[in-house]
Write a protein that holds these residues in place. Sequence first.
Motif, short mmCIF file in Angstrom:
data_model
loop_
_atom_site.label_atom_id
_atom_site.label_comp_id
_atom_site.label_asym_id
_atom_site.label_seq_id
_atom_site.Cartn_x
_atom_site.Cartn_y
_atom_site.Cartn_z
N THR A 12 -3.28 -5.35 -5.38
CA THR A 12 -3.43 -6.61 -4.14
C THR A 12 -4.45 -6.36 -3.35
O THR A 12 -5.11 -6.56 -3.06
CB THR A 12 -1.75 -8.03 -3.66
N PHE A 13 -4.32 -5.04 -2.16
CA PHE A 13 -5.01 -4.17 -1.58
C PHE A 13 -6.55 -4.26 -2.30
O PHE A 13 -7.21 -4.57 -1.71
CB PHE A 13 -4.09 -2.75 -1.45
N ILE A 14 -6.46 -3.51 -3.50
CA ILE A 14 -8.06 -3.64 -4.17
C ILE A 14 -8.32 -4.68 -4.49
O ILE A 14 -9.49 -4.55 -3.95
CB ILE A 14 -7.22 -2.80 -5.18
N TRP A 15 -8.44 -5.85 -4.39
CA TRP A 15 -8.30 -7.34 -5.31
C TRP A 15 -8.83 -7.40 -3.33
O TRP A 15 -9.87 -7.93 -3.01
CB TRP A 15 -7.22 -8.14 -5.64
N VAL A 16 -8.35 -7.63 -2.47
CA VAL A 16 -8.44 -7.95 -1.33
C VAL A 16 -9.85 -7.24 -0.67
O VAL A 16 -11.34 -7.56 -0.13
CB VAL A 16 -7.27 -7.36 -0.29
N ILE A 17 -10.05 -5.46 -0.93
CA ILE A 17 -11.31 -4.90 -1.02
C ILE A 17 -12.21 -4.98 -1.66
O ILE A 17 -13.52 -5.33 -0.52
CB ILE A 17 -10.65 -3.24 -1.01
N TRP A 18 -11.91 -5.26 -2.97
CA TRP A 18 -12.89 -5.77 -3.89
C TRP A 18 -13.96 -6.84 -3.09
O TRP A 18 -14.95 -7.70 -3.27
CB TRP A 18 -12.48 -6.15 -5.23
N VAL A 19 -12.99 -8.00 -2.82
CA VAL A 19 -13.57 -9.60 -2.17
C VAL A 19 -14.36 -9.11 -1.22
O VAL A 19 -15.14 -9.89 -0.82
CB VAL A 19 -11.79 -10.66 -2.37
N THR A 20 -13.27 -8.72 0.20
CA THR A 20 -14.54 -8.17 1.18
C THR A 20 -15.31 -7.80 0.88
O THR A 20 -16.33 -8.01 1.49
CB THR A 20 -13.20 -7.21 2.14
N LEU A 21 -15.88 -6.48 0.80
CA LEU A 21 -17.09 -5.87 0.51
C LEU A 21 -17.84 -6.22 -0.55
O LEU A 21 -19.16 -7.34 -0.26
CB LEU A 21 -16.64 -4.61 -0.78
N GLY A 22 -17.18 -7.16 -1.80
CA GLY A 22 -18.53 -8.30 -2.13
C GLY A 22 -18.65 -9.19 -1.56
O GLY A 22 -20.04 -9.57 -1.46
N PHE A 24 -19.42 -9.76 1.28
CA PHE A 24 -20.32 -8.66 2.54
C PHE A 24 -21.33 -8.62 2.36
O PHE A 24 -22.26 -9.10 2.72
CB PHE A 24 -19.17 -7.89 3.25
N ARG A 25 -21.52 -8.01 1.29
CA ARG A 25 -23.04 -8.19 0.81
C ARG A 25 -24.02 -9.00 0.40
O ARG A 25 -24.87 -8.87 0.06
CB ARG A 25 -22.60 -6.70 -0.50
#
Length: 56
Positions: A12-22, A24-25
């Motif tokens: 879930t942490f990895i998913w949150v980081i992925w969603v946030t960075l995606g 943001f880009r």
Amino acid sequence: MVAIASMVISLTFIWVIWVTLGTFRAWQSGEVSVFELTWSVLRACIVLMVLGFYLR
């Protein structure tokens, strides 16, 4: 049980980081608005908090 909960929280942490960075880009390139960026990050954090509460 602890191992499964740890794996779920880690994913879930990895998913949150992925969603946030995606998001943001996408915001940087002008594809989404600030509201969509904020809502996406907030929604991901809510999912993380709910899972953290139930898996604790």
